[in-house]
Motif scaffolding. Structure first.
Motif, mmCIF file in Angstrom:
data_model
loop_
_atom_site.group_PDB
_atom_site.id
_atom_site.type_symbol
_atom_site.label_atom_id
_atom_site.label_comp_id
_atom_site.label_asym_id
_atom_site.label_seq_id
_atom_site.Cartn_x
_atom_site.Cartn_y
_atom_site.Cartn_z
ATOM 1 N N GLY A 96 59.226 20.197 -3.979
ATOM 2 C CA GLY A 96 58.153 20.688 -5.183
ATOM 3 C C GLY A 96 56.941 21.041 -4.718
ATOM 4 O O GLY A 96 56.628 21.261 -3.660
ATOM 5 N N LYS A 97 56.018 21.393 -5.670
ATOM 6 C CA LYS A 97 54.927 22.014 -5.364
ATOM 7 C C LYS A 97 54.124 21.029 -4.585
ATOM 8 O O LYS A 97 53.363 21.610 -3.431
ATOM 9 C CB LYS A 97 54.133 22.039 -6.601
ATOM 10 N N ARG A 98 54.000 19.748 -4.492
ATOM 11 C CA ARG A 98 53.452 18.598 -3.900
ATOM 12 C C ARG A 98 53.901 18.858 -2.077
ATOM 13 O O ARG A 98 53.179 18.403 -1.451
ATOM 14 C CB ARG A 98 53.776 17.211 -4.315
ATOM 15 N N PHE A 99 55.130 19.357 -1.962
ATOM 16 C CA PHE A 99 55.573 19.358 -0.547
ATOM 17 C C PHE A 99 55.575 20.870 -0.031
ATOM 18 O O PHE A 99 56.336 21.251 0.889
ATOM 19 C CB PHE A 99 57.109 18.688 -0.444
ATOM 20 N N CYS A 100 54.825 21.587 -0.728
ATOM 21 C CA CYS A 100 55.172 22.954 -0.383
ATOM 22 C C CYS A 100 54.377 23.392 0.674
ATOM 23 O O CYS A 100 53.267 22.810 1.068
ATOM 24 C CB CYS A 100 54.579 23.940 -1.533
ATOM 25 N N LYS A 101 54.972 23.929 1.708
ATOM 26 C CA LYS A 101 54.176 24.490 2.932
ATOM 27 C C LYS A 101 53.712 25.724 3.072
ATOM 28 O O LYS A 101 53.170 26.319 4.175
ATOM 29 C CB LYS A 101 55.454 24.205 4.104
ATOM 30 N N GLU A 102 53.850 26.610 1.955
ATOM 31 C CA GLU A 102 53.515 27.859 1.649
ATOM 32 C C GLU A 102 51.973 27.907 1.620
ATOM 33 O O GLU A 102 51.495 26.910 0.932
ATOM 34 C CB GLU A 102 54.052 28.392 0.367
ATOM 35 N N VAL A 103 51.125 28.602 2.567
ATOM 36 C CA VAL A 103 49.788 28.420 2.556
ATOM 37 C C VAL A 103 48.951 28.868 1.167
ATOM 38 O O VAL A 103 48.212 28.449 0.888
ATOM 39 C CB VAL A 103 49.189 29.211 3.771
ATOM 40 N N SER A 104 49.666 30.072 0.732
ATOM 41 C CA SER A 104 48.928 30.625 -0.320
ATOM 42 C C SER A 104 49.895 30.899 -1.424
ATOM 43 O O SER A 104 51.134 30.656 -1.397
ATOM 44 C CB SER A 104 48.418 32.034 0.121
ATOM 45 N N GLU A 105 49.438 31.230 -2.524
ATOM 46 C CA GLU A 105 50.349 31.584 -3.778
ATOM 47 C C GLU A 105 51.057 32.905 -3.482
ATOM 48 O O GLU A 105 51.664 33.528 -4.478
ATOM 49 C CB GLU A 105 49.765 31.002 -4.977
ATOM 50 N N VAL A 106 50.613 33.521 -2.445
ATOM 51 C CA VAL A 106 50.907 34.934 -2.395
ATOM 52 C C VAL A 106 52.451 35.466 -2.886
ATOM 53 O O VAL A 106 52.775 36.119 -3.728
ATOM 54 C CB VAL A 106 50.569 35.795 -0.808
ATOM 55 N N ARG A 107 53.424 34.280 -2.332
ATOM 56 C CA ARG A 107 54.751 34.681 -2.304
ATOM 57 C C ARG A 107 55.346 34.868 -3.785
ATOM 58 O O ARG A 107 55.826 35.421 -4.204
ATOM 59 C CB ARG A 107 55.426 33.483 -1.467
ATOM 60 N N ALA A 108 54.507 33.860 -4.571
ATOM 61 C CA ALA A 108 54.864 33.446 -6.093
ATOM 62 C C ALA A 108 54.232 35.032 -6.637
ATOM 63 O O ALA A 108 55.352 35.538 -7.546
ATOM 64 C CB ALA A 108 54.305 32.369 -6.528
ATOM 65 N N LEU A 109 53.185 35.405 -6.315
ATOM 66 C CA LEU A 109 52.782 36.719 -6.925
ATOM 67 C C LEU A 109 53.859 37.940 -6.685
ATOM 68 O O LEU A 109 54.039 38.483 -7.331
ATOM 69 C CB LEU A 109 51.468 36.841 -6.465
ATOM 70 N N ARG A 110 54.132 37.857 -5.412
ATOM 71 C CA ARG A 110 55.005 38.996 -4.838
ATOM 72 C C ARG A 110 56.244 38.853 -5.448
ATOM 73 O O ARG A 110 56.611 40.115 -6.054
ATOM 74 C CB ARG A 110 55.229 38.829 -3.351
ATOM 75 N N ARG A 111 56.727 37.772 -5.674
ATOM 76 C CA ARG A 111 58.185 37.582 -6.662
ATOM 77 C C ARG A 111 57.835 38.162 -7.696
ATOM 78 O O ARG A 111 58.539 38.713 -8.443
ATOM 79 C CB ARG A 111 58.659 36.234 -6.370
ATOM 80 N N GLY A 112 56.822 37.653 -8.546
ATOM 81 C CA GLY A 112 56.621 38.099 -9.790
ATOM 82 C C GLY A 112 56.464 39.400 -10.090
ATOM 83 O O GLY A 112 56.918 40.100 -10.995
ATOM 84 N N ALA A 113 55.938 40.090 -8.867
ATOM 85 C CA ALA A 113 55.653 41.492 -9.294
ATOM 86 C C ALA A 113 57.290 42.379 -8.981
ATOM 87 O O ALA A 113 57.268 43.201 -9.406
ATOM 88 C CB ALA A 113 54.758 42.103 -7.852
ATOM 89 N N LEU A 114 57.982 41.548 -8.195
ATOM 90 C CA LEU A 114 59.465 42.252 -7.949
ATOM 91 C C LEU A 114 60.232 42.063 -9.200
ATOM 92 O O LEU A 114 61.070 42.973 -9.436
ATOM 93 C CB LEU A 114 59.984 41.525 -6.693
ATOM 94 N N ALA A 115 60.019 40.924 -10.007
ATOM 95 C CA ALA A 115 60.846 40.542 -10.984
ATOM 96 C C ALA A 115 60.621 41.535 -12.162
ATOM 97 O O ALA A 115 59.377 41.968 -12.335
ATOM 98 C CB ALA A 115 60.640 39.040 -11.346
#
Ligand SMILES: [Zn+2]
Length: 304
Positions: free
Chosen positions: A285-304
């Motif tokens: 879950g978000k609480r255990f996320c090791k991703e440093v920034s939210e960049v990945r989510a944004l990137r995926r959003g851009a791809l979708a």
């Protein structure tokens, strides 16, 4: 306003605004031809030169190249659905927090049931209390809860304690049996399938009618089962929810449709697993996320 840079960098009383006024005044005087103009012009040129020098010292091209390198670097791999689903639940839970195994939040689960089918969960709990004396054994149990049927689910935060309890139950458990939680397979939902198709029909359709899915797939190893059917708007149809092997799951989701009987129907993910709202990875879950920034989510959003 490139010249305002140098003013800001140096700080002090001079900022871009007064100098801009000066420039306007300067241009106005040009027409009238003031003798002071030349010296002012020189000052301005000197400033331009110093700004250029400063930009040079800042190694702009190098810095830009470095920034580009960081931005273009591939994001660290996040576990996808099939990988997360292929792991037994306890392993997924353990993966959340590396390091000490006794961290609260992770759990090591045992499923306790009776060897007699007519026993209830209450009876199992009573027996369990008799056999596993947590105080005497000195084990830390997070909680017990009733599972499906007569099953009782017992969770500990440490592997050692879970093992102790498991051994105790094996030795003195009498008619109690212990099991580890089953490996959970990913699930998909097929939309609006005619009810006349039986569960077996649907599974057989996957195999025989869908060359786009089954090519090169070893059906001996593939598991596919209709878990339940969800009601559809049309009374003659339903949405069957299937549990499938990760490999088949991949293919189904990639294809996005499936032939069942005389229909071509959409297939959607019916994920029972947690998905991270931050990096969109599965298994945490978000609480255990090791991703440093939210960049990945944004990137995926851009791809979708
Ligand atoms: Zn995450």
């Amino acid at each position: 306003m490139w010249w305002s840079w140098s003013g800001k960098k140096r700080g002090g009383p001079r900022n871009s605004r007064p100098r801009r006024k000066g420039l306007i005044r300067l241009t106005k005087r040009t027409s009238t031809g003031t003798p002071k103009m030349e010296t002012k012009m020189e000052k301005l040129l000197a400033e331009v030169a110093s700004t250029k020098e400063m930009l040079g010292q800042m190694r702009v091209p190098d810095t830009l190249a470095e920034i580009r390198k960081v931005v273009a670097a591939p994001a660290p791999r996040v576990m996808n659905y099939a990988e997360a689903a292929a792991k037994p639940k306890i392993m997924v839970a353990a993966a959340k927090t590396p390091g000490p195994t006794s961290k609260p939040g992770t759990s090591h689960t045992l499923i306790v049931a009776s060897k007699f089918e007519n026993h209830t969960a209450e009876q199992v709990i009573t027996k369990l209390r008799g056999v596993v004396d947590a105080r005497e054994m000195g084990v830390a149990v997070d909680r017990i809860r009733k599972g499906r049927g007569q099953k009782v689910v017992l969770s500990c935060s440490s592997v050692e304690d879970a093992k102790k309890i498991e051994e105790r139950l094996k030795i003195r458990g009498a008619d109690l049996k212990v099991a580890k939680p089953e490996m959970r397979l990913p699930t998909v939902i097929i939309r609006d399938v005619l009810k006349i198709n039986s569960d077996e029909d649907i599974v057989r359709s996957l195999r025989t009618q869908n060359r786009h899915l089954s090519e090169g797939l070893d059906w001996e190893k593939v598991r596919a089962r209709v878990c339940y059917r969800r009601r559809a708007r049309n009374d003659l149809e339903c949405h069957p929810v299937l549990e499938v092997s990760p490999e088949l799951y991949h293919r189904l989701i990639k294809a996005g449709f499936v032939y069942v009987g005389l229909q071509r129907r959409p297939v959607w993910d019916q994920s029972p697993l947690v998905q991270c709202s931050r990096c969109l990875g599965y298994g945490h879950g978000k609480r255990f996320c090791k991703e440093v920034s939210e960049v990945r989510a944004l990137r995926r959003g851009a791809l979708a």
